[in-house]
Design a protein around this motif. Structure first.
Motif: not given
Length: 298
Positions: A249-277
């Motif tokens: 949702k936000y430009r410059g998102c660092v994928h930690i506390n921002e809402p509607k973050c595509a990276v955190k959504a992918a993490l929750a769906n198992g689309a990216i490695l937990q270890s990488r995050y």
């Protein structure tokens, strides 16, 4: 005046390769005054009336530059990763990959010591290798140590490149090089000594012809602790995060506390490695805390 590539530096002398010959040269006296230091891998203009007497006149523009090892124009790194339970670390692997992304150097992951794994362990490493391939990294892995197919893949990767071989001590870097080019014996002894020296460096740096490419005989990145970037830019060096961030949702998102973050959504769906995050979060905090300490000192 000739144009060539520095293949070796030793005690103020530079061996420049041009027209199928090596020329022993020194740098012009004004280089030091101008703060210029020739590096192995540099493309240079030089004048040499004989192969034993010459001077470097000009350093051509560098594509990349490394401090450890002090090599210019490296465009490939073979990241040798020991896969045994005692040695394997996704944290170290990701540190190396991020350091290479920051330096603008392409990475190839070579999974070593796979012959020491149980079938269950091997299957787990294979699954991880598949995940890294999905990110975009080439992963070379075989059930048998130094399998012919794996060695062929490394040779193909090296061809036409200036490369470094990196990885933790004892991962099998020099052994891999010796399998790639049997007969290196003395050279691999020097490589092994340099690779195992840790923070100590040798004054001699060389590029060795291996598999139609050039490989630095000193280790790549003896330390992976410091990324010389702002914490907010770290996300740019995780390729899977870069692809996903366009949907944040936000430009410059660092994928930690921002809402509607595509990276955190992918993490929750198992689309990216937990270890990488998890490693991303650790690196982010490390960089952020170091910057805070640095700023306080200033």
């Amino acid at each position: 005046m000739k144009t060539g590539q520095i293949r070796q530096s030793l005690s103020g002398f530079y061996d420049v390769y041009a027209d199928g010959k090596l020329y022993r040269t020194r740098a012009r006296g004004n280089f030091r005054k101008r703060g210029l230091t020739p590096l192995v891998g540099d493309q240079v203009e030089f004048d040499a009336p004989t192969q034993q007497e010459g001077y470097i006149l000009k350093l051509l523009a560098r594509q990349t530059e490394l401090v450890r090892p002090p090599v210019a124009n490296v465009d490939l790194a073979i990241v040798v990763t020991a896969t045994t339970t005692q040695e394997f670390s996704t944290n170290l692997l990701d540190r190396q990959l991020v350091a290479l992304e920051v330096a603008g150097i392409h990475s190839v992951i070579y999974m070593a010591k796979t012959d020491l794994l149980s079938d269950t362990e091997y299957a787990a490493r294979q699954a991880l290798a598949t995940a890294y391939e999905a990110i975009g990294y080439q992963v070379i892995m075989a059930r048998t140590a130094f399998d012919a197919t794996a060695l062929t893949a490394v040779k193909k990767a090296l061809a036409g490149h200036v490369a470094v071989v990196m990885g933790q001590t004892g991962a099998g870097k020099s052994t891999l090089l010796n399998h790639l080019q049997p007969g290196l014996d003395l050279a691999t002894g020097e490589i092994s000594q340099a690779l195992n020296r840790g923070k100590h460096t040798t004054r001699k740096v060389s590029l060795i012809e291996i598999a139609d490419g050039l490989v630095a005989d000193t280790p790549g990145f003896s330390s992976y602790e410091v990324f010389d970037i702002p914490a907010t830019e770290l996300t740019h060096f995780f390729p899977e995060f870069v692809r996903l961030s366009v949907d944040c949702k936000y430009r410059g998102c660092v994928h930690i506390n921002e809402p509607k973050c595509a990276v955190k959504a992918a993490l929750a769906n198992g689309a990216i490695l937990q270890s990488r995050y998890d490693n991303y979060l650790q690196f982010y905090e490390t960089i952020k805390n170091k910057k805070v300490i640095y700023n306080k000192k200033k």
